[in-house]
Design a protein around this motif. Sequence first.
Motif, PDB file in Angstrom:
ATOM      1  N   ASN C 295       8.647   8.010  -4.604  1.00 26.62           N
ATOM      2  CA  ASN C 295       7.226   7.623  -4.652  1.00 26.62           C
ATOM      3  C   ASN C 295       6.784   7.185  -6.055  1.00 26.62           C
ATOM      4  O   ASN C 295       5.621   7.316  -6.421  1.00 26.62           O
ATOM      5  CB  ASN C 295       6.313   8.762  -4.169  1.00 26.62           C
ATOM      6  CG  ASN C 295       6.315   8.903  -2.659  1.00 26.62           C
ATOM      7  OD1 ASN C 295       7.381   9.031  -2.048  1.00 26.62           O
ATOM      8  ND2 ASN C 295       5.152   8.853  -2.048  1.00 26.62           N
TER       9      ASN C 295
ATOM     10  N   THR D 171       1.059   1.368   1.571  1.00 28.16           N
ATOM     11  CA  THR D 171       1.281   1.404   0.119  1.00 28.16           C
ATOM     12  C   THR D 171       1.142   0.012  -0.482  1.00 28.16           C
ATOM     13  O   THR D 171       0.761  -0.137  -1.634  1.00 28.16           O
ATOM     14  CB  THR D 171       2.688   1.965  -0.180  1.00 28.16           C
ATOM     15  OG1 THR D 171       2.770   3.264   0.383  1.00 28.16           O
ATOM     16  CG2 THR D 171       2.949   2.050  -1.667  1.00 28.16           C
ATOM     17  N   SER D 273       6.277  -3.514  -2.009  1.00 30.52           N
ATOM     18  CA  SER D 273       6.300  -2.177  -1.423  1.00 30.52           C
ATOM     19  C   SER D 273       7.729  -1.899  -0.980  1.00 30.52           C
ATOM     20  O   SER D 273       8.252  -2.540  -0.070  1.00 30.52           O
ATOM     21  CB  SER D 273       5.335  -2.134  -0.239  1.00 30.52           C
ATOM     22  OG  SER D 273       5.369  -0.869   0.373  1.00 30.52           O
ATOM     23  N   ARG D 299       6.103  -0.512  -5.823  1.00 27.66           N
ATOM     24  CA  ARG D 299       5.729   0.842  -5.402  1.00 27.66           C
ATOM     25  C   ARG D 299       6.729   1.338  -4.379  1.00 27.66           C
ATOM     26  O   ARG D 299       6.950   0.696  -3.361  1.00 27.66           O
ATOM     27  CB  ARG D 299       4.339   0.843  -4.763  1.00 27.66           C
ATOM     28  CG  ARG D 299       3.253   0.275  -5.650  1.00 27.66           C
ATOM     29  CD  ARG D 299       1.901   0.336  -4.955  1.00 27.66           C
ATOM     30  NE  ARG D 299       0.906  -0.405  -5.705  1.00 27.66           N
ATOM     31  CZ  ARG D 299      -0.260  -0.825  -5.219  1.00 27.66           C
ATOM     32  NH1 ARG D 299      -0.567  -0.564  -3.958  1.00 27.66           N
ATOM     33  NH2 ARG D 299      -1.115  -1.495  -5.957  1.00 27.66           N
ATOM     34  N   THR D 301       8.023   4.254  -1.641  1.00 27.55           N
ATOM     35  CA  THR D 301       7.395   5.211  -0.726  1.00 27.55           C
ATOM     36  C   THR D 301       8.445   5.915   0.109  1.00 27.55           C
ATOM     37  O   THR D 301       9.282   5.263   0.740  1.00 27.55           O
ATOM     38  CB  THR D 301       6.431   4.495   0.242  1.00 27.55           C
ATOM     39  OG1 THR D 301       5.536   3.687  -0.500  1.00 27.55           O
ATOM     40  CG2 THR D 301       5.645   5.490   1.067  1.00 27.55           C
TER      41      THR D 301
END
Lengths: 359, 359, 359, 359
Positions: C295, D171, D273, D299, D301
């Motif tokens: 994350n 996200t 993402s 990012r 996740t």
Amino acid sequence: MAMKMKAAIFVEKGRIVLDDKPIPEIGPMDALMRVTTTTICGTDVHILKGEYPVARGLTIGHEPVGVIEKLGSSVQGFREGQRVIAGAITPSGWSNACLCGCGSQDGAGTKHGWQAIGGWKFGNTIDGCQAEYVRVPDAMANLAPIDDGVSDEQVLMCPDIMSTGFAGAETGGIAIGDTVAVFAQGPIGLCATAGAKLLGATRIIVVDTVPARLEMARRMGADEVVDFRHENPVEAIMRLTDGRGVDVAIEALGTQATFEAALRVLRPGGVLSSLGVYSGDLTIPLDAFAAGLGNKSIRSTLCPGGKERMRRMLAVISSGRVDLGGLVTHRYHLEQIEQAYDLFANQRDGVLKVAIKVS
Amino acid sequence: MAMKMKAAIFVEKGRIVLDDKPIPEIGPMDALMRVTTTTICGTDVHILKGEYPVARGLTIGHEPVGVIEKLGSSVQGFREGQRVIAGAITPSGWSNACLCGCGSQDGAGTKHGWQAIGGWKFGNTIDGCQAEYVRVPDAMANLAPIDDGVSDEQVLMCPDIMSTGFAGAETGGIAIGDTVAVFAQGPIGLCATAGAKLLGATRIIVVDTVPARLEMARRMGADEVVDFRHENPVEAIMRLTDGRGVDVAIEALGTQATFEAALRVLRPGGVLSSLGVYSGDLTIPLDAFAAGLGNKSIRSTLCPGGKERMRRMLAVISSGRVDLGGLVTHRYHLEQIEQAYDLFANQRDGVLKVAIKVS
Amino acid sequence: MAMKMKAAIFVEKGRIVLDDKPIPEIGPMDALMRVTTTTICGTDVHILKGEYPVARGLTIGHEPVGVIEKLGSSVQGFREGQRVIAGAITPSGWSNACLCGCGSQDGAGTKHGWQAIGGWKFGNTIDGCQAEYVRVPDAMANLAPIDDGVSDEQVLMCPDIMSTGFAGAETGGIAIGDTVAVFAQGPIGLCATAGAKLLGATRIIVVDTVPARLEMARRMGADEVVDFRHENPVEAIMRLTDGRGVDVAIEALGTQATFEAALRVLRPGGVLSSLGVYSGDLTIPLDAFAAGLGNKSIRSTLCPGGKERMRRMLAVISSGRVDLGGLVTHRYHLEQIEQAYDLFANQRDGVLKVAIKVS
Amino acid sequence: MAMKMKAAIFVEKGRIVLDDKPIPEIGPMDALMRVTTTTICGTDVHILKGEYPVARGLTIGHEPVGVIEKLGSSVQGFREGQRVIAGAITPSGWSNACLCGCGSQDGAGTKHGWQAIGGWKFGNTIDGCQAEYVRVPDAMANLAPIDDGVSDEQVLMCPDIMSTGFAGAETGGIAIGDTVAVFAQGPIGLCATAGAKLLGATRIIVVDTVPARLEMARRMGADEVVDFRHENPVEAIMRLTDGRGVDVAIEALGTQATFEAALRVLRPGGVLSSLGVYSGDLTIPLDAFAAGLGNKSIRSTLCPGGKERMRRMLAVISSGRVDLGGLVTHRYHLEQIEQAYDLFANQRDGVLKVAIKVS
């Protein structure tokens, strides 16, 4: 000698008439749009009834679909003859409000750059688009091309109704799996319903009473409909949610009754997203607000505008994600606009939205 | 046979008395804290006056500083003898509200996992900490160790006043360069002022009338103080901001007058961050709300709790970023708590907060 | 016949010279600023060294402080003779990027309205401000008045260094109580440190090796300093945080070593806020990225500009919240700018920033 | 004497076998779930191949659908016999990571409360659910009831694939009208496509090569499909977007090629993402990253878990908003799980996901 055009003009309380007016002149940053289709908004009816004050002689209307007739000397990136829309809200782009991302409260030309409702210019502070031609200010920030193969009527909701309704869902912060209530299913409420679905709400409960609206609501994404003449909407929503309440409640009418009901059906920590135009003070009941300790929010939103917003609205239409075509229930030519006002202001014949064909 | 301890108990409207009570028993997820210092909150005064109902016999108080006396059989990560605080709000961690990041509205044990004000347990729905011992529920989510060398009194504001006041600034969405107004400079308002400064506000205007509070406000970061007995605060703030208004207004009292003034001084698009506990319905004046078209928001916040929140509050103190030591104006021993209530409830002798030394 | 002025001009790799140039002409949306003070940026040194390509003959410089000499015919809201700054980045306000709130990537004039680094115009795509006069495009979106009583030198960091450094902290999403690491304490890194403090970080660990910079870092808000010549910064930061790592790591140099170290010291879920200008590909080590499962975020930021951003930076200075005066270590007149480049490009004599006095 | 059950156990690299094991014992906060249906994940194949290390003897599997067999002594709010799922990620609720809203990096039991990938417990750090029974830790935070009338197979994607894929869209910060690219259309990529549509993306371009996957992608919401064997996906996407690039690119494979392509097709200011599990260092090409000046974000996740997340995933299924039923291409009984692994690990017969019927 200026050329003449037809325009719907506010004369006095109760009178909006079609009359001759000079075709607008434009400055270096402006564009002149030849309007091909437009519509009448609930706000225009407020103007007609004298409930919202505008200057005598102002051309009304803020939902233009048309063709670029002429571009100001400093305008680049567009061409004459291009099919475009402009938003109901036309931010300058350069005020402090715009630079904060809040073009609806554009204070271009004011001392601090913020002006309440300042982004709404068409048919409010400058001549609007219920006319053969309209001057679009700050054209480079506001003109959005229409895709080939998409009709005027398909995109007629983009400038206001759709942008407003969707903003109600966006401002509510809807997340995947949310339960949402929408109070009133007029054109804006219907778009809020469509917006809530578009953002991943999995249960949408709407409140109205007109059968045609409730039926349209189901087409827009409503999972449950509550007819407020048959049951108390707060009780109905609390029953449908098994006592939990909703994550987001959207107010799309502008009355104390709907505002209050929206606050009451919110779960703790929920958001009341307010779209309505109110005509009196509002009361927040102590219990519905948990005495200020319930982490509830009330957020008001004026229609977002600007060409990027319009581009996105047009993309929703072009992609087929949402079909708002059904909202146009009646069609008139500009010559018949007084008749159209009469129908729309009196909400006769199940009218949702009218299309006004101009040229 | 249970051991006895002293505790401040709600008997009836107007009577909170110090009496004997059994030392609490704890379950597997709980901790028993030996309280060393605590304080009295404005909410406790509401309880005393019968304005906020709690059960007869309940131990009052929700701001505990102490030492872990005993840990439940399932609690890991802490040790007996450790100096700790717990927040006024003690989220379970596992309710739906908690898993949405909204532990203040914790609905642990309810059908849907949301309960208005449900995170506030101490001195509200379970025995509180104006006592020699207090049971801390869901200890692993709620105990936060105190750094060596930091005194009880230095951290005494963390559980409630500071977490609440800072949350007012955080919920307001304060950004670098914002102008912020804070209405009322009692302990929470003073912490909101400190929080606004901590988040980068460059102009903070506070409203109160007590000279000592206005002076303390300047120490907390206020750039301008408005004494509402000498001038209308709305007019003063609009004058100080040259007609612009503020980006964020924090309401820290809980009255219609401050709520309304906070709404009136907001620039379009601004946020009213509401911390007050109201005792009646609120009115939103039509003009102050721009008829719903001004992009204004009203957000209410209940004190955030849980060990991570407390860790952050403690870090602010340990780092010296903010010094709240000056808020404690009076000191008592638990034996004298009735006397402390008398002083605090009547706001005598310039009291801001009292420290209650327990052991 | 155009009037002449002095300007620092890029001739070829290794040569920026002061030469005569016509005073710029302006269009209807522009302003002509008489520059009173400017400075040299690390990016200008990249240009000098031929590492960042610009057109021959371009005037360099993007940090202007000055006085409005002349306003374009369409510009309103400013007056000639007013003291102002403009940002290093000068967004148009009307491109799609600007309307999305991302003026740094302004694509005014491009097909889709987005252009990488497009907001940076001064000394990059149009003539800059190391000159007696500079044309400011889209003046209404970009001019920000300086408060009386504030000196040129006090606000000289606002256009770039300060806006960039603060943006590093803002993009990092710093929250109250966060631990933050800042890699490199040149002018931007020092401003990132100041920005982290301004947003409520309670522990700021900085990495550099120059004693004067580390000392200045403490004045800006650093709680701990790590000298990377004496110890491995990753090990040092993990030791200082007791193995936890930091919530936000700000990269303010532009090298693989600092980028990688920043990623390694992040706790899971942390944010690497990248401000550096890199000169080669970057590597994300698998373990530092938890194989993509940690994350972690990497967010890059180019200096925000526009008059509202500048207004906020100026407010920070005027309010005294942050004092960046100490960053100016050397002063020159425009006539001596080649000498100033020589000192700054070679980082001699402990230089942090130079002030170039123009008129 | 413990009762026996069948379980799929990791023995050594290359060997996951079905064997007897004692039925798990549970603690006060746990639940024992009788598994009715489960599945095999790509991560399980990594374990099988020895690419992701787990302890010998561990029961594999993290996607349980079943019935509550027994509840721990402290568990409230559920009843034995209830049909439930638990997420692949089972946050404790009380760690610092959880209290920050980042349960995937749950550090329950660690010093600071953060642990990289710490929320993934089933089949990783504790026994998993490819077995007749599984112990669910922190049951009150993790069990989510299944609506009547919804089949096991309908909800089988909720615990991992769907929660992960949707999180990729969330996200990414997808907004109404965004253009989104999704790289790879395996089960997670397909769910990312469905998630992008659910959040209002109006143009979704997907990249894969398997015809059945590209066809399924269209059913999930893809507007355009790019077969990377026929054309370079970067070129194709730039062509399809007329040179603009995409707002959000979702990486759903875990290779340098897709990561890099995702970065290259991003418009300035866009978000990459990242969902993939990488097996080596990643390279960020200088130009694709605009040297750090393009406002691009990366990012990563990990699948979100917990009962509130699962409740939302189940609501998506129950509401009919998304139908993931088609992802299950093959069905086996637990007795045949070794055969299922063989098919799935070798991606034979067009397999997308297998359903493992347990009881």
